[in-house]
Design a protein around this motif. Sequence first.
Motif, PDB file in Angstrom:
ATOM      1  N   LYS A  78      46.126  36.178  37.009  1.00  0.00           N
ATOM      2  CA  LYS A  78      45.690  37.048  38.099  1.00  0.00           C
ATOM      3  C   LYS A  78      46.155  38.477  37.843  1.00  0.00           C
ATOM      4  CE  LYS A  78      44.358  38.260  42.236  1.00  0.00           C
ATOM      5  NZ  LYS A  78      42.966  38.626  42.386  1.00  0.00           N
ATOM      6  N   GLU A  79      45.241  39.427  37.991  1.00  0.00           N
ATOM      7  CA  GLU A  79      45.608  40.807  37.714  1.00  0.00           C
ATOM      8  C   GLU A  79      46.542  41.359  38.786  1.00  0.00           C
ATOM      9  OE1 GLU A  79      41.838  43.148  39.729  1.00  0.00           O
ATOM     10  OE2 GLU A  79      41.913  42.864  37.566  1.00  0.00           O
ATOM     11  N   TYR A  80      47.384  42.296  38.369  1.00  0.00           N
ATOM     12  CA  TYR A  80      48.256  43.012  39.289  1.00  0.00           C
ATOM     13  C   TYR A  80      48.208  44.491  38.946  1.00  0.00           C
ATOM     14  CZ  TYR A  80      51.667  42.734  35.469  1.00  0.00           C
ATOM     15  OH  TYR A  80      52.295  42.825  34.266  1.00  0.00           O
ATOM     16  N   ARG A  81      48.644  45.318  39.892  1.00  0.00           N
ATOM     17  CA  ARG A  81      48.489  46.754  39.768  1.00  0.00           C
ATOM     18  C   ARG A  81      49.821  47.417  39.494  1.00  0.00           C
ATOM     19  NH1 ARG A  81      48.929  51.107  43.110  1.00  0.00           N
ATOM     20  NH2 ARG A  81      47.448  52.786  42.786  1.00  0.00           N
ATOM     21  N   ARG A  82      49.833  48.295  38.502  1.00  0.00           N
ATOM     22  CA  ARG A  82      51.004  49.106  38.229  1.00  0.00           C
ATOM     23  C   ARG A  82      50.927  50.399  39.025  1.00  0.00           C
ATOM     24  NH1 ARG A  82      51.518  48.093  31.744  1.00  0.00           N
ATOM     25  NH2 ARG A  82      52.545  46.077  31.931  1.00  0.00           N
ATOM     26  N   MET A  83      52.046  51.116  39.097  1.00  0.00           N
ATOM     27  CA  MET A  83      52.117  52.315  39.938  1.00  0.00           C
ATOM     28  C   MET A  83      51.210  53.438  39.429  1.00  0.00           C
ATOM     29  SD  MET A  83      53.899  51.556  42.457  1.00  0.00           S
ATOM     30  CE  MET A  83      54.301  53.094  43.244  1.00  0.00           C
ATOM     31  N   ASP A  84      50.872  53.452  38.150  1.00  0.00           N
ATOM     32  CA  ASP A  84      49.985  54.493  37.634  1.00  0.00           C
ATOM     33  C   ASP A  84      48.510  54.172  37.865  1.00  0.00           C
ATOM     34  OD1 ASP A  84      49.759  52.418  35.864  1.00  0.00           O
ATOM     35  OD2 ASP A  84      50.095  53.610  34.064  1.00  0.00           O
ATOM     36  N   GLY A  85      48.220  53.054  38.556  1.00  0.00           N
ATOM     37  CA  GLY A  85      46.839  52.682  38.871  1.00  0.00           C
ATOM     38  C   GLY A  85      46.231  51.686  37.910  1.00  0.00           C
ATOM     39  N   MET A  86      46.891  51.420  36.795  1.00  0.00           N
ATOM     40  CA  MET A  86      46.378  50.482  35.807  1.00  0.00           C
ATOM     41  C   MET A  86      46.507  49.049  36.321  1.00  0.00           C
ATOM     42  SD  MET A  86      47.697  49.894  31.905  1.00  0.00           S
ATOM     43  CE  MET A  86      47.720  51.632  31.598  1.00  0.00           C
ATOM     44  N   ARG A  87      45.503  48.251  36.042  1.00  0.00           N
ATOM     45  CA  ARG A  87      45.539  46.842  36.424  1.00  0.00           C
ATOM     46  C   ARG A  87      45.706  46.009  35.162  1.00  0.00           C
ATOM     47  NH1 ARG A  87      44.339  45.697  41.623  1.00  0.00           N
ATOM     48  NH2 ARG A  87      43.586  47.453  42.830  1.00  0.00           N
ATOM     49  N   ILE A  88      46.642  45.055  35.213  1.00  0.00           N
ATOM     50  CA  ILE A  88      47.008  44.248  34.049  1.00  0.00           C
ATOM     51  C   ILE A  88      46.740  42.788  34.356  1.00  0.00           C
ATOM     52  CG2 ILE A  88      48.891  43.585  32.499  1.00  0.00           C
ATOM     53  CD1 ILE A  88      48.205  46.482  32.277  1.00  0.00           C
ATOM     54  N   LYS A  89      46.147  42.060  33.395  1.00  0.00           N
ATOM     55  CA  LYS A  89      46.045  40.610  33.485  1.00  0.00           C
ATOM     56  C   LYS A  89      46.087  40.041  32.075  1.00  0.00           C
ATOM     57  CE  LYS A  89      41.023  40.174  33.758  1.00  0.00           C
ATOM     58  NZ  LYS A  89      39.927  39.622  34.555  1.00  0.00           N
ATOM     59  N   PHE A  90      46.550  38.799  31.982  1.00  0.00           N
ATOM     60  CA  PHE A  90      46.697  38.127  30.695  1.00  0.00           C
ATOM     61  C   PHE A  90      45.736  36.942  30.641  1.00  0.00           C
ATOM     62  CE2 PHE A  90      50.710  40.259  31.496  1.00  0.00           C
ATOM     63  CZ  PHE A  90      50.965  40.873  30.285  1.00  0.00           C
ATOM     64  N   GLU A  91      45.641  36.322  29.484  1.00  0.00           N
ATOM     65  CA  GLU A  91      44.701  35.210  29.345  1.00  0.00           C
ATOM     66  C   GLU A  91      45.303  33.867  29.733  1.00  0.00           C
ATOM     67  OE1 GLU A  91      45.247  34.230  24.606  1.00  0.00           O
ATOM     68  OE2 GLU A  91      43.542  35.429  25.253  1.00  0.00           O
ATOM     69  N   ASP A  92      46.611  33.794  29.995  1.00  0.00           N
ATOM     70  CA  ASP A  92      47.215  32.525  30.398  1.00  0.00           C
ATOM     71  C   ASP A  92      48.434  32.787  31.272  1.00  0.00           C
ATOM     72  OD1 ASP A  92      48.895  33.574  28.470  1.00  0.00           O
ATOM     73  OD2 ASP A  92      49.350  31.661  27.549  1.00  0.00           O
ATOM     74  N   ASN A  93      48.901  31.723  31.927  1.00  0.00           N
ATOM     75  CA  ASN A  93      50.167  31.764  32.661  1.00  0.00           C
ATOM     76  C   ASN A  93      51.235  31.226  31.720  1.00  0.00           C
ATOM     77  OD1 ASN A  93      48.828  32.547  35.027  1.00  0.00           O
ATOM     78  ND2 ASN A  93      48.420  30.432  35.557  1.00  0.00           N
ATOM     79  N   SER A  94      52.358  31.900  31.639  1.00  0.00           N
ATOM     80  CA  SER A  94      53.382  31.469  30.707  1.00  0.00           C
ATOM     81  C   SER A  94      54.766  31.842  31.218  1.00  0.00           C
ATOM     82  CB  SER A  94      53.144  32.112  29.339  1.00  0.00           C
ATOM     83  OG  SER A  94      54.010  31.562  28.395  1.00  0.00           O
ATOM     84  N   ALA A  95      55.769  31.080  30.751  1.00  0.00           N
ATOM     85  CA  ALA A  95      57.152  31.288  31.177  1.00  0.00           C
ATOM     86  C   ALA A  95      58.088  31.184  29.985  1.00  0.00           C
ATOM     87  CB  ALA A  95      57.543  30.268  32.240  1.00  0.00           C
ATOM     88  N   VAL A  96      59.312  31.679  30.177  1.00  0.00           N
ATOM     89  CA  VAL A  96      60.382  31.601  29.181  1.00  0.00           C
ATOM     90  C   VAL A  96      61.538  30.829  29.811  1.00  0.00           C
ATOM     91  CG1 VAL A  96      62.107  32.948  27.944  1.00  0.00           C
ATOM     92  CG2 VAL A  96      59.756  33.709  27.980  1.00  0.00           C
ATOM     93  N   VAL A  97      62.060  29.828  29.099  1.00  0.00           N
ATOM     94  CA  VAL A  97      63.164  29.011  29.598  1.00  0.00           C
ATOM     95  C   VAL A  97      64.479  29.759  29.367  1.00  0.00           C
ATOM     96  CG1 VAL A  97      64.362  26.804  29.352  1.00  0.00           C
ATOM     97  CG2 VAL A  97      61.886  26.902  29.120  1.00  0.00           C
TER      98      VAL A  97
END
Length: 133
Positions: A78-97
């Motif tokens: 799901k995309e999210y918005r940075r303070m400079d107006g840019m919207r970022i999204k990735f191709e997968d959900n991922s985590a680090v243990v």
Amino acid sequence: MQPLKARITRAIPVGSNIETCDNSGAKMLKVFTVVGLQTTKGRIGSCGVSDLVQASVVRGKPDMRKQVVFAVIVRQRKEYRRMDGMRIKFEDNSAVVLKDDKGNPKGTIFKGAIAKEVCERWPAISKIASVVV
């Protein structure tokens, strides 16, 4: 934990399965709580990029399976918005243990890109990350 400089949409609900992107031995995690989340009674909690979660290992090496671990979300679809107006999204959900709740990662290699917000909040993860977006 430091505050973030982005308005991150919490898109991963509690109970969802997330892949890992490190070499800790875990392959799939099931999120069961978001650490530090305060919400209305009865509402299902959710997490987004750079949130600390507790999860159980669903798939992975036999010695890692069925363990409760701390993890940090490093990518979300799901995309999210940075303070400079840019919207970022990735191709997968991922985590680090993580080894502990202080932010020290258990793995030594991360596959794929890591969000910039994660590197701001978790400096131990940013030392190992090769690609920061």
